[in-house]
Design a protein around this motif. Structure first.
Motif, PDB file in Angstrom:
ATOM      1  N   ASP A   1       5.854  14.377 -13.104  1.00  0.00           N
ATOM      2  CA  ASP A   1       6.906  13.401 -12.824  1.00  0.00           C
ATOM      3  C   ASP A   1       6.531  12.046 -13.413  1.00  0.00           C
ATOM      4  OD1 ASP A   1       8.870  11.790 -11.845  1.00  0.00           O
ATOM      5  OD2 ASP A   1       8.350  12.027  -9.728  1.00  0.00           O
ATOM      6  N   PHE A   2       7.214  11.668 -14.499  1.00  0.00           N
ATOM      7  CA  PHE A   2       6.893  10.412 -15.171  1.00  0.00           C
ATOM      8  C   PHE A   2       7.609   9.219 -14.533  1.00  0.00           C
ATOM      9  CE2 PHE A   2       5.938  13.578 -18.440  1.00  0.00           C
ATOM     10  CZ  PHE A   2       4.669  13.173 -18.806  1.00  0.00           C
ATOM     11  N   THR A   3       7.791   9.302 -13.230  1.00  0.00           N
ATOM     12  CA  THR A   3       8.333   8.152 -12.484  1.00  0.00           C
ATOM     13  C   THR A   3       7.423   7.776 -11.323  1.00  0.00           C
ATOM     14  OG1 THR A   3       9.678   9.547 -11.006  1.00  0.00           O
ATOM     15  CG2 THR A   3      10.703   8.804 -13.057  1.00  0.00           C
ATOM     16  N   SER A   4       6.361   8.544 -11.113  1.00  0.00           N
ATOM     17  CA  SER A   4       5.510   8.315  -9.943  1.00  0.00           C
ATOM     18  C   SER A   4       4.053   8.550 -10.286  1.00  0.00           C
ATOM     19  CB  SER A   4       5.930   9.245  -8.794  1.00  0.00           C
ATOM     20  OG  SER A   4       4.993   9.195  -7.742  1.00  0.00           O
ATOM     21  N   TYR A   5       3.203   7.618  -9.869  1.00  0.00           N
ATOM     22  CA  TYR A   5       1.767   7.802 -10.030  1.00  0.00           C
ATOM     23  C   TYR A   5       1.199   8.712  -8.965  1.00  0.00           C
ATOM     24  CZ  TYR A   5       1.611   3.987 -13.364  1.00  0.00           C
ATOM     25  OH  TYR A   5       1.814   3.210 -14.459  1.00  0.00           O
TER      26      TYR A   5
END
Length: 346
Positions: A88-92
C-alpha cells in the motif's frame, strides 16, 4: 462482557477479516476466556482469513503467538503472506507493522521474502520509491534487501518531472538519515538497538552512506531544470527540500538548484493558484530575490494582492507607495492619483 461471551462469539464471528479475529482473540485473552479461544482456534482462522492487509495480518500473527497457537502461526505462514499482502503506497505503518510482527515471532524466512519483494518493486515513481525505502528502513529489514534496492541505481530511474514525488523522496531521505545519526550518536538508543538486533544495527544503522548513494547521482540529473511546474505548493515544498540539502553539506550544487527552480517557477508557473502567495514568500525567505521580483511583478500585473507580501513585488522602500497607488502593467509603480482623477477620466 459476560452477556457477550454467553452469545458464543468465537463460533459466530466471521473469519474473513484478520484484524477482527485478532481483536477478538485479544479481548478473550484479556478476559481469560480459554474455552472461547479454543473454540475460535478450532475453526482454523489461519487458513481462512484474507491476506491482503499487511497491518491486519501482522496483528493476527502477534495475537496467535500470544495465545500460544504455534500450529495456527505455522499454518498462516505456510500461506506465504509475504507474497500476498498489498504493498500500500499510501501508508507507512502497514508493511512496517507486518515486518515487526514477523521479526517478533521469529519468522525470518517470511521477513526475508517480504524484504526481497519490496526491493524488487519498480522505482520510477519517486514517492513510491520513498515508501519502499521507508518500509525497509523502519521495518529493520534484511540489510541485503536495502543494498539490493540501492544497487539498482534508483537515482537514474526516478521521474524528475514529479515535483511532489521528488519533494516527498528528499524529505523522507532526510528523516531517515537523521534517524540513523540519532541511532549512532545517542548512547542510550545505541544500547537499546544493539540489545535487540545487533546485526541490523551494525550493518544498516552503522553505515548511513547508502543515503549518499541515492543523493549523489540524483542531483547531477538536475531535477530543478526538469521538474514540472504544475502546482505552486509542490514547487514550494521542493524548494524547501533542496535548500535543506544545501544546509547539509552540498551547498554549491543544491544552492544553484534552488535558484534555477525558483527562476523557472517565477517565469512560468500558472498564477491564480491558492498557494502562489506562499511560493512567493518562500522565494524571498530562501534568498531567491530575482525570482521573487519576477513572480511578484507577474502577480501584480495580473491584479493579485497579497497584503503585507507586497514587498515581493519591489524593494521595501517602494512598498508604501505601492500600497497607496498600485502599479502600472510592467515595472513602474503608478504615479500618485486621487479619486477625482478617476472621476475625470472619460
Amino acid at each position: 462482557m459476560a452477556a457477550l461471551l454467553a452469545r458464543d462469539p468465537a463460533r459466530r464471528v466471521s473469519l474473513d477479516d484478520p484484524a477482527g479475529v485478532a481483536d477478538l482473540l485479544a479481548a478473550l485473552r484479556g478476559r481469560g476466556a480459554g474455552e472461547q479461544i479454543a473454540a475460535l482456534l478450532a475453526r482454523d482462522p489461519a487458513r481462512q482469513v484474507a491476506l491482503t492487509k499487511p497491518h491486519a495480518v501482522g496483528h493476527l500473527l502477534k495475537e496467535l503467538a500470544e495465545c500460544g497457537a504455534d500450529e495456527a502461526v505455522a499454518a498462516l505462514l505456510a500461506r506465504d503472506p509475504a507474497a500476498q499482502v498489498d504493498l500500500d503506497f499510501t501508508s507507512y505503518s502497514g508493511i512496517s507493522d507486518l515486518m515487526a510482527a514477523l521479526r517478533k515471532i521469529g519468522a525470518k524466512e517470511a521477513l526475508t521474502a517480504l524484504s526481497r519483494r519490496i526491493a524488487e518493486q519498480p522505482i520510477g515513481d519517486p514517492k513510491n520509491f520513498a515508501f519502499l525505502l521507508s518500509w525497509l528502513h523502519y521495518g529493520r529489514a534484511d540489510p541485503r534487501a536495502v543494498s539490493e534496492l540501492v544497487a539498482r541505481d534508483p537515482a537514474a530511474q526516478v521521474d524528475l518531472e514529479d515535483a511532489d514525488g521528488l519533494w516527498f523522496l528528499l524529505s523522507k531521505l532526510k528523516q531517515m538519515r537523521e534517524r540513523v545519526a540519532l541511532a549512532i550518536y545517542n548512547d542510550r538508543l545505541r544500547r537499546k538497538l544493539v540489545e535487540h538486533d545487533h546485526e541490523t544495527f551494525s550493518r544498516v544503522m552503522g553505515e548511513p552512506n547508502w543515503f549518499d548513494h541515492i543523493l549523489e547521482p540524483l542531483l547531477p540529473r538536475d531535477p530543478a531544470t526538469h521538474v514540472a511546474l504544475d502546482h505552486a505548493l509542490d514547487v514550494h515544498n521542493l524548494l524547501i527540500s533542496l535548500n535543506e540539502l544545501s544546509e547539509g553539506g552540498r551547498k554549491q550544487d543544491t544552492r544553484e538548484a534552488v535558484v534555477r527552480l525558483a527562476d523557472r517557477a517565477a517565469a512560468r508557473i500558472a498564477l491564480g493558484q491558492p498557494d502562489i502567495g506562499t511560493l512567493l514568500h518562500r522565494m524571498k525567505e530562501l534568498g531567491a530575490d530575482r525570482a521573487a521580483r519576477v513572480l511578484g511583478r507577474r502577480l501584480a500585473d495580473a491584479g493579485h494582492v497579497f497584503g503585507d507580501r507586497i514587498e515581493g513585488v519591489a524593494g521595501p522602500e517602494d512598498a508604501e507607495h505601492l500600497r497607496t497607488y498600485g502599479r502600472l502593467p510592467g515595472v513602474a509603480p503608478s504615479p500618485p492619483w486621487t479619486w477625482r482623477d478617476l472621476a475625470d477620466r472619460p
